[in-house]
Design an enzyme around this catalytic site. Structure first.
Site, short mmCIF file in Angstrom:
data_model
loop_
_atom_site.label_atom_id
_atom_site.label_comp_id
_atom_site.label_asym_id
_atom_site.label_seq_id
_atom_site.Cartn_x
_atom_site.Cartn_y
_atom_site.Cartn_z
CE LYS A 181 11.46 45.12 45.70
NZ LYS A 181 11.07 46.43 46.33
CG ASP A 224 26.17 32.83 52.97
OD1 ASP A 224 26.00 32.22 54.19
OD2 ASP A 224 26.05 34.05 52.87
N1 ADP Z 1 16.90 40.51 43.93
C1 ADP Z 1 16.41 40.76 45.12
N2 ADP Z 1 15.29 41.12 45.35
C2 ADP Z 1 14.71 41.65 46.27
N3 ADP Z 1 15.52 41.81 47.54
C3 ADP Z 1 16.70 41.49 47.28
C4 ADP Z 1 17.30 41.00 46.15
N4 ADP Z 1 18.69 40.51 46.41
C5 ADP Z 1 18.76 41.20 47.74
N5 ADP Z 1 17.81 41.43 48.27
C6 ADP Z 1 17.68 41.95 49.71
O1 ADP Z 1 19.16 42.63 50.17
C7 ADP Z 1 19.62 41.84 51.26
C8 ADP Z 1 21.02 41.69 50.93
O2 ADP Z 1 21.45 41.02 49.72
P1 ADP Z 1 22.07 39.73 49.74
O3 ADP Z 1 22.15 39.43 48.09
O4 ADP Z 1 21.73 38.65 50.32
O5 ADP Z 1 23.48 40.25 49.72
P2 ADP Z 1 24.48 39.92 51.26
O6 ADP Z 1 23.48 39.07 52.12
O7 ADP Z 1 25.73 39.54 50.83
O8 ADP Z 1 24.40 41.59 51.75
C9 ADP Z 1 18.71 40.45 51.03
O9 ADP Z 1 18.76 39.92 52.23
C10 ADP Z 1 17.28 40.91 50.59
O10 ADP Z 1 16.70 41.61 51.61
#
Ligand code: ADP
Ligand code: MG
Length: 296
Positions: A181, A224
């Site tokens: 996280k 991206d």
């Molecule tokens: N490892 C992580 N730790 C904390 N927040 C995360 C993490 N991965 C994703 N998030 C949260 O979830 C959202 C969506 O994840 P993301 O990997 O960007 O996928 P997508 O944009 O394709 O839905 C992110 O913008 C972020 O707010």
């Protein structure tokens, strides 16, 4: 889905897994095939199917049964739980363009996140029933596309972590990936001028470019990159969301690299940091070539 998950028993998952596996050969898995593979009395199978239907884990048609999106989520969570990777699943973090992200508690008591890949959801119109959606062939490939995306993101994070500022890859199953996280906010939602000086903002720009350069050197272009996929905690940052990353020897690699660089430059422009994309691109590429030459 989470409430149903608590109620679901091993026997329910057994039937759900049979349907999942049979979906390789069927759009709809016929009831007699489920009964044959389950090696259980028909009435027990029907009882389990009724429960799975109530949980929303399967959808039915006149031809048979198929796993729903919720059912696929449940299968992944159940597997990660059985493998001793996670012990609890918490609230949803954010709903992104392509996936859902949840807080999870790992078996070693660390907090991590679980991200579901849901490719093709953008063409899934609200209100349209799973039943209609799953009926078209696209949905079947959606299962595999989502699974592939999770595997890809996990492998890429493995290649990059910990050399590059990316989340720590922990595990993956089906379309789900468990990763460290990251605390902080998407750069998009931060006003840098409130917390950083102009020099610090400029340094942050160069630190991000440095990560892009190092990732490129290892072999990947994010593909991206933008203020939506950089998480900033006031001091440091992490670049997330890597499933679409492009290998640097891809025929259009430079186009993607340029687009990533332009996105970063555009974001920093509002803080009066003005950079020329071609110069930055040259910087990323030049050092890569020179260092390669040094090695020969
Ligand atoms: N490892 C992580 N730790 C904390 N927040 C995360 C993490 N991965 C994703 N998030 C949260 O979830 C959202 C969506 O994840 P993301 O990997 O960007 O996928 P997508 O944009 O394709 O839905 C992110 O913008 C972020 O707010
Ligand atoms: Mg994202």
């Amino acid at each position: 889905m989470l409430d149903a998950l608590k109620e679901a028993k091993d026997e329910d998952f057994k039937i759900l897994k049979i349907i999942e596996l049979s979906m390789r050969n069927h759009e709809w898995v016929p009831l007699d095939e489920i009964i044959r593979k389950a090696k259980m009395p028909e009435k027990d199978v029907l009882y389990r199917l009724k429960r799975l239907n109530k949980f929303g884990f399967v959808v039915r048609s006149t031809y048979g049964y198929a796993v729903s999106m919720g059912g696929y989520d449940a299968l992944a969570i159940n597997a990660l739980y059985k493998k001793g990777i996670i012990k609890a699943i918490g609230n949803k973090l954010g709903v992104g363009k392509e996936g859902d992200v949840y807080n999870v508690l790992l078996n070693d008591d660390r907090i991590a996140v679980l991200k579901f890949h849901k490719h093709g959801r953008t063409c899934f119109t609200r209100g349209k029933r799973y039943r209609d959606y799953i009926a078209d062939k696209h949905h079947i490939s959606w299962l595999y596309a989502s699974r592939l995306a999770a595997e890809r993101e996990f492998n890429i994070l493995n290649d990059l972590y910990p050399l590059i500022k990316v989340p720590e890859p922990i595990a993956w199953n089906r379309h789900a990936i468990v990763m460290g996280k990251v605390e902080g906010e998407e750069l998009k939602r931060v006003d840098l001028s409130e917390i950083l000086s102009k020099e610090e903002i400029e340094k942050l720009f160069w630190d991000i470019i440095e990560e892009v350069k190092k990732a490129y050197k290892i072999g990947y272009i994010h593909g991206d990159l933008s203020e939506f996929n950089i998480i900033f905690n006031g001091e440091d940052f992490v670049i997330i969301d890597w499933p679409q990353a492009i290998p640097k020897y891809h025929s259009e690699a430079l186009l993607y690299l340029k687009r990533d660089v332009e996105n970063v430059i555009r974001y920093f422009k509002k803080y009066k940091i003005n950079k020329d994309p071609d110069e930055i691109l040259k910087y990323i590429l030049k050092s890569d070539k020179d260092e390669d030459k040094d090695k020969v």
